[in-house]
Design an enzyme around this catalytic site. Sequence first.
Site, PDB file in Angstrom:
ATOM      1  N   HIS A 177       3.686 -29.384 -10.823  1.00 20.63           N
ATOM      2  CA  HIS A 177       2.225 -29.315 -10.677  1.00 20.63           C
ATOM      3  C   HIS A 177       1.696 -30.580  -9.989  1.00 20.63           C
ATOM      4  O   HIS A 177       0.818 -30.511  -9.146  1.00 20.63           O
ATOM      5  CB  HIS A 177       1.561 -29.168 -12.058  1.00 20.63           C
ATOM      6  CG  HIS A 177       1.824 -27.837 -12.691  1.00 20.63           C
ATOM      7  ND1 HIS A 177       0.846 -26.918 -12.934  1.00 20.63           N
ATOM      8  CD2 HIS A 177       2.977 -27.259 -13.104  1.00 20.63           C
ATOM      9  CE1 HIS A 177       1.365 -25.834 -13.485  1.00 20.63           C
ATOM     10  NE2 HIS A 177       2.666 -26.022 -13.604  1.00 20.63           N
ATOM     11  N   ASP A 186      -5.879 -28.825 -12.682  1.00 28.06           N
ATOM     12  CA  ASP A 186      -4.784 -27.922 -13.016  1.00 28.06           C
ATOM     13  C   ASP A 186      -5.242 -26.942 -14.090  1.00 28.06           C
ATOM     14  O   ASP A 186      -5.924 -27.312 -15.045  1.00 28.06           O
ATOM     15  CB  ASP A 186      -3.585 -28.724 -13.528  1.00 28.06           C
ATOM     16  CG  ASP A 186      -2.328 -27.880 -13.547  1.00 28.06           C
ATOM     17  OD1 ASP A 186      -1.518 -28.029 -12.624  1.00 28.06           O
ATOM     18  OD2 ASP A 186      -2.163 -27.048 -14.483  1.00 28.06           O
ATOM     19  N   TRP A 197       7.995 -21.819  -8.114  1.00 28.39           N
ATOM     20  CA  TRP A 197       7.255 -21.408  -6.917  1.00 28.39           C
ATOM     21  C   TRP A 197       7.291 -22.453  -5.811  1.00 28.39           C
ATOM     22  O   TRP A 197       7.387 -22.131  -4.628  1.00 28.39           O
ATOM     23  CB  TRP A 197       5.813 -21.007  -7.253  1.00 28.39           C
ATOM     24  CG  TRP A 197       5.080 -20.544  -6.032  1.00 28.39           C
ATOM     25  CD1 TRP A 197       3.977 -21.114  -5.467  1.00 28.39           C
ATOM     26  CD2 TRP A 197       5.437 -19.428  -5.179  1.00 28.39           C
ATOM     27  NE1 TRP A 197       3.613 -20.433  -4.327  1.00 28.39           N
ATOM     28  CE2 TRP A 197       4.501 -19.393  -4.132  1.00 28.39           C
ATOM     29  CE3 TRP A 197       6.465 -18.478  -5.208  1.00 28.39           C
ATOM     30  CZ2 TRP A 197       4.541 -18.432  -3.118  1.00 28.39           C
ATOM     31  CZ3 TRP A 197       6.518 -17.524  -4.181  1.00 28.39           C
ATOM     32  CH2 TRP A 197       5.567 -17.502  -3.170  1.00 28.39           C
ATOM     33  N   ASP A 235       6.919 -17.693 -14.380  1.00 29.90           N
ATOM     34  CA  ASP A 235       6.721 -16.798 -13.232  1.00 29.90           C
ATOM     35  C   ASP A 235       8.001 -16.578 -12.414  1.00 29.90           C
ATOM     36  O   ASP A 235       7.976 -15.885 -11.405  1.00 29.90           O
ATOM     37  CB  ASP A 235       5.636 -17.384 -12.313  1.00 29.90           C
ATOM     38  CG  ASP A 235       5.983 -18.777 -11.821  1.00 29.90           C
ATOM     39  OD1 ASP A 235       6.645 -19.530 -12.564  1.00 29.90           O
ATOM     40  OD2 ASP A 235       5.602 -19.137 -10.696  1.00 29.90           O
TER      41      ASP A 235
HETATM   42  N1  UDP Z   1      12.127 -31.514  -6.739  1.00 33.52           N
HETATM   43  C1  UDP Z   1      12.676 -32.495  -5.943  1.00 33.52           C
HETATM   44  N2  UDP Z   1      13.872 -33.003  -6.307  1.00 33.52           N
HETATM   45  C2  UDP Z   1      14.551 -32.616  -7.406  1.00 33.52           C
HETATM   46  C3  UDP Z   1      13.985 -31.591  -8.208  1.00 33.52           C
HETATM   47  C4  UDP Z   1      12.792 -31.057  -7.841  1.00 33.52           C
HETATM   48  O1  UDP Z   1      12.093 -32.890  -4.932  1.00 33.52           O
HETATM   49  O2  UDP Z   1      15.643 -33.133  -7.672  1.00 33.52           O
HETATM   50  C5  UDP Z   1      10.800 -30.980  -6.390  1.00 33.52           C
HETATM   51  C6  UDP Z   1      10.851 -29.699  -5.607  1.00 33.52           C
HETATM   52  O3  UDP Z   1      10.902 -29.971  -4.229  1.00 33.52           O
HETATM   53  C7  UDP Z   1       9.554 -29.018  -6.026  1.00 33.52           C
HETATM   54  C8  UDP Z   1       9.327 -29.503  -7.438  1.00 33.52           C
HETATM   55  O4  UDP Z   1      10.112 -30.675  -7.595  1.00 33.52           O
HETATM   56  O5  UDP Z   1       8.497 -29.449  -5.211  1.00 33.52           O
HETATM   57  C9  UDP Z   1       9.755 -28.501  -8.485  1.00 33.52           C
HETATM   58  O6  UDP Z   1       8.810 -27.490  -8.567  1.00 33.52           O
HETATM   59  P1  UDP Z   1       9.216 -25.979  -8.812  1.00 33.52           P
HETATM   60  O7  UDP Z   1       7.949 -25.202  -8.861  1.00 33.52           O
HETATM   61  O8  UDP Z   1      10.206 -25.535  -7.816  1.00 33.52           O
HETATM   62  O9  UDP Z   1       9.959 -25.962 -10.199  1.00 33.52           O
HETATM   63  P2  UDP Z   1       9.684 -26.647 -11.629  1.00 33.52           P
HETATM   64  O10 UDP Z   1      10.362 -27.945 -11.587  1.00 33.52           O
HETATM   65  O11 UDP Z   1       8.194 -26.751 -11.814  1.00 33.52           O
HETATM   66  O12 UDP Z   1      10.326 -25.685 -12.570  1.00 33.52           O
END
Ligand code: UDP
Length: 493
Positions: A24, A129, A375, A396
């Site tokens: 987020h 948010d 996402w 989601d």
């Molecule tokens: N991300 C990153 N490096 C990592 C892990 C995650 O840059 O080692 C970033 C990824 O590019 C994305 C975000 O963290 O922008 C993760 O968001 P996502 O919605 O994919 O998954 P969440 O972590 O919220 O489950």
Amino acid sequence: MALEYSKEHGQLHFLVIPLGSPGHYIPTMDIAKLLAQHGVRVTIVTTPVSVVRFGSILDQAIKSGLPICFLELPLQYTDFGLPEGCETIDALPSFGMTKALMVAYNSLQQGVEQYIEKLNPRPNCIVSDTFLLWPRETAKKFQIPRIIFDGMSCFTQMCNHVLYLSKAHESVGESDLFVLPGLPDRIELKRSQLPFAFNPGLKDMYDFQQNIRASESEAYGVVINSFEELEKEYADRYQRVKGDRAWCIGPLSLCHKDESEKVQRGNKSSINKIECLEWLDSQANGSVIYACLGSISRVEPTQLIELALALESSKKPFIWVVRAGHMTENIEKWIDEEGFQERTKERALLIRGWAPQILLLSHPAIGGFLTHCGWNSILEGVSAGVPMVTWPQFQDQFYNEKLVVQVLRIGVSVGAQIGVNGALFGDEEKPGVVKHEQLRRAIEMVMGDGKEGEDRRKRAKELSMMANKAIEVGGSSHENMTRLIEDIRNQVN
Ligand code: UDP
């Protein structure tokens, strides 16, 4: 009067309030940058650790003169039972502390309201948010239009919408497939794959979701990290649901063009940029599979072993972001004792910690992305034109898988059956196991040379071109951002 803006320079002022989870926080920083690029003055509400971690990506933009600043407020960690400096879900020692973190974030309300009280003129808009409930009261108190951001797609919004209306999930068994009624595509899911909003068994989370819905229904509008061309029918329908106050302004990650920005997005990378790019440069175009399961999912070590074995038996070069939260030690022990690293060292790059995801995905050597279907990750894969292996875990993510595999036809599912929503908030819940043969089969299909693989790659490239066009001047997302800002300006005049 609250809805004034500085007529001297005619500049609008938006207050941007992110949530303490990387998925987020990261796109919210991007929204701030985009708003500033459109001439809006932006103040980001943040906290001591996050301002450095997430805010540093904006250093260059601020230096170049973009009107962005931070309102840094203290978080009294220990008052809420949080370890010192712990401000985001991925930093929590256990998911059981997520509620404590949410309560800590509520304490920012007072500081924000004191800030607004002293301002003349007041901010013209709050972008917050959706998981933060207090901005609803603050916006009401100061009569400021509130726009929400929940980081999900129009496809997800419409899946949720039809379920709220039809309650189709209520009359089926936990593991029966059922059709989500009234959508442009025939989308079938199991109740066990739905987000926690549709699982009354998880009482606290269910109630929380009902409060979020009430807060959303009062907001002025919603910004979506997506682009219309990606999910046109769903975007159109969602627009109608929201009375034309939903603006697709993504893909947000594409606002960073510079390598140095890409490498520090979301955290300091735990791998050196040069080392990483040199390794990728040494691989053939489209040959590498990149496996990363997001920033917060804590996949069981037994499942990570299945993933490791699948990557190994795929015989493809791979990058694996090894992360398992408090269970990281267990998987590291396995990697070490079983000789995994030694066996795969000729064709593997293991990243422990934070990977520079958007930098990696945009390298031509990457041929496939094994993702948990968050996402942001999906949209980053789409933006880079990379086909995906989909392994959803919760919330989601099962919807996102359907969009990628069935609607856009740029991915292959590993066949995960059960979501682990409860685990996110500390409940004991065991996911169904996905075997390494399933994972390997999906990897081989995505990376394969046959016609199906070629078609998938071609579609992924076409979508990437559309994504990049959407954010250019004259593109749909660029236009939507302009429309949104003009809409708020009209509220002021
Ligand atoms: N991300 C990153 N490096 C990592 C892990 C995650 O840059 O080692 C970033 C990824 O590019 C994305 C975000 O963290 O922008 C993760 O968001 P996502 O919605 O994919 O998954 P969440 O972590 O919220 O489950």
